[in-house]
Design an enzyme around this catalytic site. Structure first.
Site, PDB file in Angstrom:
ATOM      1  N   HIS A  32       0.831  -1.199   0.000  1.00  0.00           N
ATOM      2  CA  HIS A  32       0.000   0.000   0.000  1.00  0.00           C
ATOM      3  C   HIS A  32       0.871   1.257   0.000  1.00  0.00           C
ATOM      4  CE1 HIS A  32      -2.951  -2.538   2.644  1.00  0.00           C
ATOM      5  NE2 HIS A  32      -2.918  -2.978   1.399  1.00  0.00           N
TER       6      HIS A  32
ATOM      7  N   TYR B  90       3.896   3.246  14.022  1.00  0.00           N
ATOM      8  CA  TYR B  90       4.169   4.043  12.832  1.00  0.00           C
ATOM      9  C   TYR B  90       3.617   5.437  13.012  1.00  0.00           C
ATOM     10  CZ  TYR B  90      -0.319   1.917  11.266  1.00  0.00           C
ATOM     11  OH  TYR B  90      -1.607   1.453  11.180  1.00  0.00           O
TER      12      TYR B  90
END
Length: 180
Positions: free
Chosen positions: A64, A127
């Site tokens: 992605h 993240y």
């Protein structure tokens, strides 16, 4: 002091972090902007911090590319990660792979596709995002098992747990390069 290394994909950085062993386990400074910038890291303003937890070996997601920069580092466990440059230009389709432990991180610039496969049970990774995630944000996907990319997955396909959308996404040759 952390070290920052440029990879063959422009803007994709591999970071070695200081993992300090303690009698109780370890400590790391996951992200300290001033120290990283001194090592060549870009000046990025992160606005969102996410954590992901996976229970099993072989959890596989991606590939992605989203409309923001990302900084990824495991907090526990190990990840194999494959990054593909999906930006318009000479490095479109270039692949880089890494095995990440809590002592490493990667910085992905906008337009690079990210995928991972967990190598240990109970893997946790964090993240940071340079823009707020929204369900309608632009996303470019590439098939996990695209033969042109030939990602060297650490586990055979039949031992990976993936969502069908990731395994049926378009192959690279059908993807329009991302223009930034």
């Amino acid at each position: 002091m952390p070290s920052v290394k440029q990879t063959s994909i422009p803007g994709l950085l591999q970071i070695e972090l200081d993992l300090i062993e303690t009698p109780q386990g370890w400590f790391k400074e996951s992200f300290q902007q001033a120290k990283l910038v001194d090592q060549g890291f870009p000046q990025v303003e992160f606005v969102q911090n996410n954590m992901a937890y996976t229970t099993e070996v072989g959890i596989t997601r991606g590939i992605h590319a989203e409309a923001w920069d990302r900084y990824i580092s495991p907090a526990l466990g190990r990840l194999f990660t494959a990054i593909v440059d999906l930006r318009e230009g000479a490095t479109f389709g270039r692949l880089e792979t890494f095995e990440l432990t809590p002592g490493q991180a990667i910085f992905l610039p906008e337009g690079c596709g990210h995928s991972f496969c967990t190598l240990e049970p109970n893997t946790v990774y964090t993240y940071l995002l340079a823009a707020h995630w929204t369900p309608d944000a632009p996303r470019t996907m590439v098939n996990l098992f695209d033969p042109q990319l030939a990602v060297p997955w650490p586990l055979p396909k039949d031992q990976q747990h993936y969502v069908e959308a990731d395994a049926t996404a378009p192959y690279l040759d059908a993807v329009t390069p991302i223009r930034l």
